[in-house]
Design a protein around this motif. Structure first.
Motif, PDB file in Angstrom:
ATOM      1  N   UNK A   1      67.717 -15.958  77.018  1.00 50.50           N
ATOM      2  CA  UNK A   1      68.170 -16.223  75.660  1.00 50.50           C
ATOM      3  C   UNK A   1      68.549 -17.703  75.568  1.00 50.50           C
ATOM      4  N   UNK A   2      68.144 -18.346  74.496  1.00 47.36           N
ATOM      5  CA  UNK A   2      68.395 -19.779  74.337  1.00 47.36           C
ATOM      6  C   UNK A   2      69.722 -19.981  73.612  1.00 47.36           C
ATOM      7  N   UNK A   3      70.639 -20.679  74.271  1.00 48.62           N
ATOM      8  CA  UNK A   3      71.998 -20.875  73.778  1.00 48.62           C
ATOM      9  C   UNK A   3      72.030 -21.675  72.486  1.00 48.62           C
ATOM     10  N   UNK A   4      73.093 -21.466  71.714  1.00 53.00           N
ATOM     11  CA  UNK A   4      73.323 -22.281  70.512  1.00 53.00           C
ATOM     12  C   UNK A   4      73.421 -23.765  70.855  1.00 53.00           C
ATOM     13  N   UNK A   5      73.787 -24.089  72.114  1.00 52.19           N
ATOM     14  CA  UNK A   5      73.887 -25.487  72.552  1.00 52.19           C
ATOM     15  C   UNK A   5      72.555 -26.223  72.465  1.00 52.19           C
ATOM     16  N   UNK A   6      71.462 -25.480  72.362  1.00 53.12           N
ATOM     17  CA  UNK A   6      70.138 -26.120  72.304  1.00 53.12           C
ATOM     18  C   UNK A   6      69.763 -26.579  70.900  1.00 53.12           C
ATOM     19  N   UNK A   7      70.697 -26.493  69.944  1.00 54.66           N
ATOM     20  CA  UNK A   7      70.467 -26.996  68.582  1.00 54.66           C
ATOM     21  C   UNK A   7      69.291 -26.304  67.899  1.00 54.66           C
ATOM     22  N   UNK A   8      69.379 -25.008  67.735  1.00 57.00           N
ATOM     23  CA  UNK A   8      68.263 -24.221  67.213  1.00 57.00           C
ATOM     24  C   UNK A   8      68.383 -24.076  65.701  1.00 57.00           C
ATOM     25  N   UNK A   9      67.784 -25.004  64.979  1.00 50.93           N
ATOM     26  CA  UNK A   9      68.008 -25.102  63.535  1.00 50.93           C
ATOM     27  C   UNK A   9      66.767 -24.845  62.688  1.00 50.93           C
ATOM     28  N   UNK A  10      65.611 -24.570  63.292  1.00 55.31           N
ATOM     29  CA  UNK A  10      64.411 -24.371  62.474  1.00 55.31           C
ATOM     30  C   UNK A  10      63.446 -23.410  63.160  1.00 55.31           C
ATOM     31  N   UNK A  11      62.525 -22.859  62.380  1.00 54.59           N
ATOM     32  CA  UNK A  11      61.636 -21.829  62.922  1.00 54.59           C
ATOM     33  C   UNK A  11      60.639 -22.375  63.927  1.00 54.59           C
ATOM     34  N   UNK A  12      60.298 -23.662  63.871  1.00 53.00           N
ATOM     35  CA  UNK A  12      59.400 -24.227  64.876  1.00 53.00           C
ATOM     36  C   UNK A  12      60.068 -24.251  66.255  1.00 53.00           C
ATOM     37  N   UNK A  13      61.376 -24.493  66.280  1.00 53.43           N
ATOM     38  CA  UNK A  13      62.114 -24.428  67.546  1.00 53.43           C
ATOM     39  C   UNK A  13      62.069 -23.018  68.120  1.00 53.43           C
ATOM     40  N   UNK A  14      62.257 -22.029  67.258  1.00 49.41           N
ATOM     41  CA  UNK A  14      62.175 -20.631  67.707  1.00 49.41           C
ATOM     42  C   UNK A  14      60.779 -20.331  68.250  1.00 49.41           C
ATOM     43  N   UNK A  15      59.746 -20.774  67.546  1.00 49.84           N
ATOM     44  CA  UNK A  15      58.369 -20.541  68.009  1.00 49.84           C
ATOM     45  C   UNK A  15      58.135 -21.206  69.358  1.00 49.84           C
ATOM     46  N   UNK A  16      58.653 -22.432  69.507  1.00 55.12           N
ATOM     47  CA  UNK A  16      58.499 -23.147  70.773  1.00 55.12           C
ATOM     48  C   UNK A  16      59.071 -22.328  71.923  1.00 55.12           C
ATOM     49  N   UNK A  17      60.316 -21.853  71.755  1.00 59.62           N
ATOM     50  CA  UNK A  17      60.950 -21.113  72.837  1.00 59.62           C
ATOM     51  C   UNK A  17      60.254 -19.771  73.079  1.00 59.62           C
ATOM     52  N   UNK A  18      59.736 -19.161  72.036  1.00 59.78           N
ATOM     53  CA  UNK A  18      58.972 -17.927  72.200  1.00 59.78           C
ATOM     54  C   UNK A  18      57.733 -18.168  73.068  1.00 59.78           C
ATOM     55  N   UNK A  19      57.045 -19.282  72.809  1.00 59.65           N
ATOM     56  CA  UNK A  19      55.850 -19.611  73.591  1.00 59.65           C
ATOM     57  C   UNK A  19      56.183 -19.920  75.042  1.00 59.65           C
ATOM     58  N   UNK A  20      57.398 -20.406  75.289  1.00 53.85           N
ATOM     59  CA  UNK A  20      57.816 -20.671  76.667  1.00 53.85           C
ATOM     60  C   UNK A  20      58.217 -19.392  77.407  1.00 53.85           C
ATOM     61  N   UNK A  21      58.439 -18.309  76.674  1.00 57.07           N
ATOM     62  CA  UNK A  21      58.786 -17.048  77.300  1.00 57.07           C
ATOM     63  C   UNK A  21      60.191 -16.554  77.010  1.00 57.07           C
ATOM     64  N   UNK A  22      60.925 -17.233  76.127  1.00 58.83           N
ATOM     65  CA  UNK A  22      62.261 -16.765  75.768  1.00 58.83           C
ATOM     66  C   UNK A  22      62.163 -15.534  74.878  1.00 58.83           C
ATOM     67  N   UNK A  23      63.086 -14.614  75.059  1.00 59.58           N
ATOM     68  CA  UNK A  23      63.102 -13.408  74.231  1.00 59.58           C
ATOM     69  C   UNK A  23      63.950 -13.583  72.984  1.00 59.58           C
ATOM     70  N   UNK A  24      64.981 -14.420  73.070  1.00 58.64           N
ATOM     71  CA  UNK A  24      65.956 -14.539  71.984  1.00 58.64           C
ATOM     72  C   UNK A  24      66.427 -15.977  71.868  1.00 58.64           C
ATOM     73  N   UNK A  25      66.766 -16.378  70.645  1.00 56.07           N
ATOM     74  CA  UNK A  25      67.359 -17.685  70.399  1.00 56.07           C
ATOM     75  C   UNK A  25      68.652 -17.480  69.618  1.00 56.07           C
ATOM     76  N   UNK A  26      69.708 -18.169  70.050  1.00 56.21           N
ATOM     77  CA  UNK A  26      70.988 -18.119  69.353  1.00 56.21           C
ATOM     78  C   UNK A  26      70.991 -19.212  68.294  1.00 56.21           C
TER      79      UNK A  26
END
Length: 416
Positions: free
Chosen positions: A114-139
């Motif tokens: 899960x990607x912590x809120x500390x990673x500054x997750x403010x837009x859907x492209x960031x979520x897509x990026x982490x999904x492509x890297x294999x993350x299941x969840x973004x805070x």
């Protein structure tokens, strides 16, 4: 409709068990390093193993924080730590740093990340990026509105999970990434050693007049200009669900078992009521608000969820908590002492024979009781338990169950 997870913090094994019993779907904990709450008690490997076992026996998931912003000297230790976690088998790792993410994926790919809120997750492209890297969840970043979160949900894969804070302290800094603590004290917030300078009192000094401190006023209400109210979304659960949030996160990995129990059971009932019917949820709102006010808080705000915070989201005259109840202990074993049925507790605050206190139960009930007798570790009758963490057997007018919380209102304690 997505059924949201209720994610509760735990600072110790005792608090983890409390969170599990009082309604958590998942708990998040930290080990002795690589998390952002270095001042919390945190978990040894043995405690983590026991906590994971206990949670899993009750159908509750365990997420482990490894969300520091790592430097070169952190990486070898992190590698060893991830190998340890691989053996302990938590359900997820909470990570902010891409380097830490890479190590975790390499060493324990079977554990969700899960990607912590500390990673500054403010837009859907960031979520897509982490999904492509294999993350299941973004805070989600705390700076997002519910409308922005809803837009993110519409633009990301359905299997990608969104976790958002629903209750707890707010940080003055963007997504919790703060340099003030490091600058003032040498203790790095991004390594878990924050000294909470946002809660300090500030003044202005003019450079030609050292030692003359001018208070910082905002509309003449005080000087605690960085001191935010606490987030509370208990009145807005339908909107949180409608935004497509998968996990409702409670802040507070340094809080007591009393705080965790109060918040967990209140949000548990509110979420369950809301999923049953919004009418039932609205009908019980007074109970939720009453119970949530019985744990420590700094007054409440809805944060960024309905737009930018304004001057009403700050507390300008003090940095103290409102604290209506005092935590006395948790019922451990139920034992026979001197021919009486007693609850064995590790005392957290002094109380006395004859006091009127309260048993707080996981089902939402609060049972007023009287303290009939108490006995020390030698089985001797005592009138009070004045020593911190003293183990005592306490006989009450009603026998509690294991894991029930004992508490007393400040008004009762002070004789008001």
């Amino acid at each position: 409709m997505r059924k949201p997870e209720l994610l509760i913090p735990a600072s110790s094994l005792e608090v983890l068990k409390t969170a599990v019993i009082f309604g958590a779907d998942a708990v998040y904990i930290g080990g002795e390093a690589f998390g952002l709450r270095a001042k919390a008690k945190n978990f040894t490997p043995d405690e983590m193993a026991e906590g994971i076992r206990f949670a899993h026996e009750h159908g509750v998931r365990v997420h482990v924080t490894a969300n520091i912003l790592a430097h070169n000297y952190d990486l070898e230790g992190a590698r060893i730590y991830f190998h340890e976690l691989k053996e302990l088998k938590p359900d997820a790792l909470i990570i902010a740093d891409p380097g830490m993410f890479t190590l975790a994926r390499e060493i324990c790919p079977e554990i969700d990340i899960h990607i912590s809120t500390q990673a500054n997750n403010t837009n859907y492209m960031t979520y897509r990026f982490w999904h492509e890297q294999g993350a299941k969840r973004v805070v989600s970043a705390r700076e997002l509105s519910l409308e922005e979160i809803k837009q993110i949900r519409e633009q990301i894969p359905d299997v990608m999970e969104i976790e958002s804070f629903i209750h707890g302290a707010m940080c003055i800094s963007y997504s919790g990434r703060c340099l003030l603590s490091s600058y003032f004290t040498g203790r790095d917030a991004n390594h878990g050693a924050c000294t909470h300078p946002c809660r300090w009192k500030y003044a202005v000094v003019e450079e030609t007049r050292p030692g003359e401190y001018l208070p910082v006023y905002e509309n003449e209400r005080g000087t605690y200009i960085f001191n935010s109210k606490d987030l509370c979304m208990i009145e807005h659960i339908p909107e949180m669900i409608a935004a497509g949030i998968d996990s409702f996160k409670i802040e507070g990995r340094m809080k007591t078992a009393l705080y965790v129990a109060a918040v967990a059971r209140t949000y548990r009932k509110a979420i369950d009521d809301c999923l049953e019917s919004e009418e039932r949820y609205r009908a019980n709102m007074d109970w939720y608000l009453s119970e949530i006010a019985k744990c420590t808080y700094r007054q409440f705000t809805t944060g960024f969820y309905f737009g930018k915070p304004d001057e009403n989201t700050q507390i300008y005259d003090n940095n103290t908590y409102v604290n209506e109840y005092v935590y006395l202990g948790i019922a451990g074993q139920i034992v026979q002492t001197a021919g009486q049925v007693c609850a064995r507790i590790e005392q957290r605050n002094k109380f006395c024979v004859g006091d009127s206190i309260e048993i707080m139960k996981p089902d939402g009930s609060n049972v007023p009781v009287n303290v009939i007798a108490m006995y020390n570790e030698q089985g001797e009758a005592v009138e009070a338990c004045p020593h911190s963490k003293q183990v005592i057997d306490v006989c009450l007018s009603e026998v509690p169950e294991v894991y029930d919380i004992l508490r007393v209102s400040n008004a009762e304690k002070n004789g008001d």
